[in-house]
Motif scaffolding. Structure first.
Motif, short mmCIF file in Angstrom:
data_model
loop_
_atom_site.label_atom_id
_atom_site.label_comp_id
_atom_site.label_asym_id
_atom_site.label_seq_id
_atom_site.Cartn_x
_atom_site.Cartn_y
_atom_site.Cartn_z
N LEU A 25 -5.02 2.59 44.04
CA LEU A 25 -5.31 2.40 45.46
C LEU A 25 -4.35 3.21 46.33
N PRO A 26 -4.86 3.98 47.29
CA PRO A 26 -3.97 4.62 48.25
C PRO A 26 -3.27 3.58 49.13
N VAL A 27 -1.97 3.70 49.28
CA VAL A 27 -1.19 2.81 50.14
C VAL A 27 -0.49 3.67 51.19
N HIS A 28 -0.70 3.33 52.45
CA HIS A 28 -0.16 4.11 53.56
C HIS A 28 1.06 3.37 54.13
N ALA A 29 2.22 4.01 54.06
CA ALA A 29 3.48 3.33 54.42
C ALA A 29 4.23 4.09 55.51
N ASP A 30 4.97 3.34 56.30
CA ASP A 30 5.93 3.93 57.24
C ASP A 30 7.06 2.91 57.41
N GLY A 31 7.86 3.09 58.44
CA GLY A 31 9.01 2.22 58.62
C GLY A 31 8.65 0.77 58.88
N GLY A 33 6.21 -0.87 57.28
CA GLY A 33 5.65 -1.51 56.09
C GLY A 33 4.55 -0.65 55.51
N TRP A 34 3.48 -1.27 55.02
CA TRP A 34 2.41 -0.49 54.42
C TRP A 34 1.04 -1.13 54.69
N PHE A 35 0.00 -0.31 54.46
CA PHE A 35 -1.39 -0.75 54.64
C PHE A 35 -2.23 -0.16 53.50
N ASP A 77 -17.70 -12.09 37.93
CA ASP A 77 -16.83 -10.91 37.99
C ASP A 77 -15.73 -11.17 39.00
N LYS A 78 -14.58 -10.53 38.78
CA LYS A 78 -13.49 -10.67 39.75
C LYS A 78 -12.76 -9.34 39.89
N TYR A 79 -12.11 -9.19 41.02
CA TYR A 79 -11.38 -7.97 41.34
C TYR A 79 -9.98 -8.40 41.75
N VAL A 80 -8.96 -8.07 40.93
CA VAL A 80 -7.62 -8.60 41.11
C VAL A 80 -6.67 -7.52 41.58
N SER A 81 -5.71 -7.92 42.39
CA SER A 81 -4.70 -6.99 42.88
C SER A 81 -3.49 -7.79 43.36
N VAL A 82 -2.51 -7.09 43.90
CA VAL A 82 -1.26 -7.70 44.34
C VAL A 82 -1.04 -7.38 45.81
N ALA A 83 -0.70 -8.41 46.59
CA ALA A 83 -0.36 -8.18 48.00
C ALA A 83 1.13 -7.97 48.19
N ASP A 109 1.08 -3.37 40.87
CA ASP A 109 1.82 -3.45 42.13
C ASP A 109 0.79 -3.31 43.24
N PRO A 110 1.19 -3.27 44.51
CA PRO A 110 0.19 -3.18 45.58
C PRO A 110 -0.71 -1.95 45.50
N GLY A 111 -0.34 -0.95 44.75
CA GLY A 111 -1.15 0.27 44.64
C GLY A 111 -2.10 0.27 43.47
#
Length: 480
Positions: A25-31, A33-35, A77-83, A109-111
């Motif tokens: 997953l693309p994670v967009h971060a700056d000072g 935090g991230w999105f 079905d399920k789709y798992v990830s980390v916040a 991880d979150p990505g």
């Protein structure tokens, strides 16, 4: 914050477990935090994830490092990830089949995210304090559904899962401690195919072609009875073959028949389409050459506009439009079906044997379709899964009229084919109430043959049917 997971591009990776897929997953971060877009249907379907239709979003907060949960195989079905935080994820295929017991592990991880198919056991161990584990599922949790879970002990030796934190030092629930080892696990059965109209000609042919399917006759599931449809446990199925229909074309022209025809072929089918959409089922629906008016001279293609002449054809055309609303559907148009039970071929064979010289319609042209071949074509579509849509299925070879079919039956059984008199539709039905019939029922077969299906030549199929059916005689009754 890891620099590695803030620079990933959206991508999907396969694993040794069929259908279990890892998502970068693309994670967009700056000072601040991230999105990230944790689930974005359009983008993720485009890179290869199934459009699995999540309906519930859950979050599991884990306060301390070493919290371990699983192994749970759920009936969805399920789709798992980390916040937040990190986990060590472990999955074991607990589905019935050759991959049973296959394990796969990866750190999330979150990505990173993982798509987990129904029946694959899911487990995780937190690697940091304050870890938030999130997951989407495509069915609502219920107490009743818990009876469909399959479990595996976290400490099972056969899977070879190397937990980063020894299980003896981890936090586990009392229930997870009691789950069985792999050798004692009952595999989760795959979803099945449900066949409606099981007592009809096609339904009986499908029993031999789809032996693992569940078959329901009208006494169990009646399309005109919404309660019988609502009583079905649809979570047990992934495919429905609708071989049920009101097919009394002449009776459909009467006031009572018209109402009954619409109740089954349209109103009841609309309810079935709604349920198929709700439960994300593939629907195979059998339709008819009667959706066309028979006025054109060349074979009808799937893309030709429908223009039904009578009530039965109108209901079949309306039904096709309803089924086409589903993303996963096959409309199978056919004509002149011959199968187990009373049919035109048996009638002609009986008349030939009894010394009766019939008059048979000569201005309706098409091809016979034997129910066994129609069933084989449906199985072919379900196995090969070509693009959704409409497919024409009939016998192959030259077209002919009903009179041509009758004469071939007489000839193949050793009788004089000239005993069959050719007559017009108007002459045959003179003085009787009858539904209008398309004069040209010839359906083009290019689309189904492009999928690898080879229609059996009508003459060969007719000869084989007569050879197998020589001892059967029925009361004279012509099907037009």
């Amino acid at each position: 914050m890891s620099a590695e997971w803030t620079t990933r591009a959206l991508a999907v990776r396969d694993t040794p477990i069929p259908g279990l897929r890892v998502v970068d997953l693309p994670v967009h971060a700056d000072g601040r935090g991230w999105f990230k877009e944790n689930w974005q249907r359009e983008k993720m379907v485009a890179v290869g994830l199934p459009d699995f239709g999540p309906v519930q979003h859950n979050i599991s907060y884990n306060a301390t490092r070493g919290t371990t949960r699983g192994v749970h195989a759920e009936p969805w079905d399920k789709y798992v990830s980390v916040a937040s935080g990190r986990i060590f994820g472990a999955w074991v295929d607990l589905r019935e089949g050759p991959a049973f017991g296959t394990a796969f592990t990866v750190e999330l991880d979150p990505g990173t995210a993982v798509f987990v198919p129904r029946g694959v056991g899911n487990a995780f161990q937190t690697l940091e304090d304050d870890t938030a584990y999130v997951y989407l599922v495509n069915a609502h949790w219920s107490a009743e559904a818990q009876g469909d879970y399959t479990f595996l002990n976290l400490a099972d030796e056969a899977t070879g899962i190397a937990w980063p934190i020894p299980l003896a030092q981890s936090e586990r629930s009392e229930r997870d401690l009691t789950h069985p080892r792999l050798a004692d696990v009952t595999p989760m059965r795959p979803r099945r195919t449900l066949v409606l109209g099981a007592d009809g000609k096609l339904g009986r042919a499908l029993r031999a072609t789809l032996p693992e399917a569940d078959f329901a006759g009208r006494s169990r599931i009646d399309l005109s009875d919404a309660a019988s449809l609502d009583a079905v446990r649809w979570s047990d199925y992934d495919t429905v073959v609708n071989a049920a229909a009101y097919t009394a074309v002449d009776a459909a022209e009467t006031p009572e028949g018209r109402a009954a025809c619409w109740a089954v072929n349209v109103t009841g089918l609309a309810r079935l389409v709604h349920l198929a959409a709700m439960h994300r089922l593939t629907l195979v629906h059998v339709s008819s050459d009667y959706v066309f008016d028979g006025m054109q001279h060349e074979p009808y293609r799937e893309t030709d506009p429908v223009a039904p002449l009578g009530v039965y054809g109108q209901t079949k055309a309306a039904g096709e439009a309803l089924v086409a609303l589903l993303p996963d559907h096959y409309v199978v148009r056919t004509s002149w079906v011959v199968g187990d039970g009373d049919n035109f071929v048996r009638t002609m064979a009986s008349l030939a044997a009894c010394g009766v010289d019939p008059s048979v319609v000569d201005d309706q042209v098409g091809r016979l379709t034997f129910a066994t071949d129609l069933a084989a074509a449906i199985r072919h579509l379900l196995v090969t899964r070509p693009d959704a849509g409409t497919y024409h299925v009939t016998g192959g070879g030259p077209a002919g009229s009903w009179a041509d079919v009758a004469r071939n039956v007489f000839r193949m059984l050793g009788h004089d084919p000239n005993r069959v008199t050719r007559v017009s539709t108007e002459y045959y039905f003179g003085g009787r109430q009858a539904a209008p019939r398309p004069r040209n029922s010839l359906l083009a077969l290019d689309r189904i043959t492009a999928t690898g299906y080879a229609p059996r030549d009508v003459a060969d199929a007719l000869a084989a049917y007569l050879e197998a059916d020589r001892s059967v005689a029925v009361a004279p009754e012509q099907e037009g």
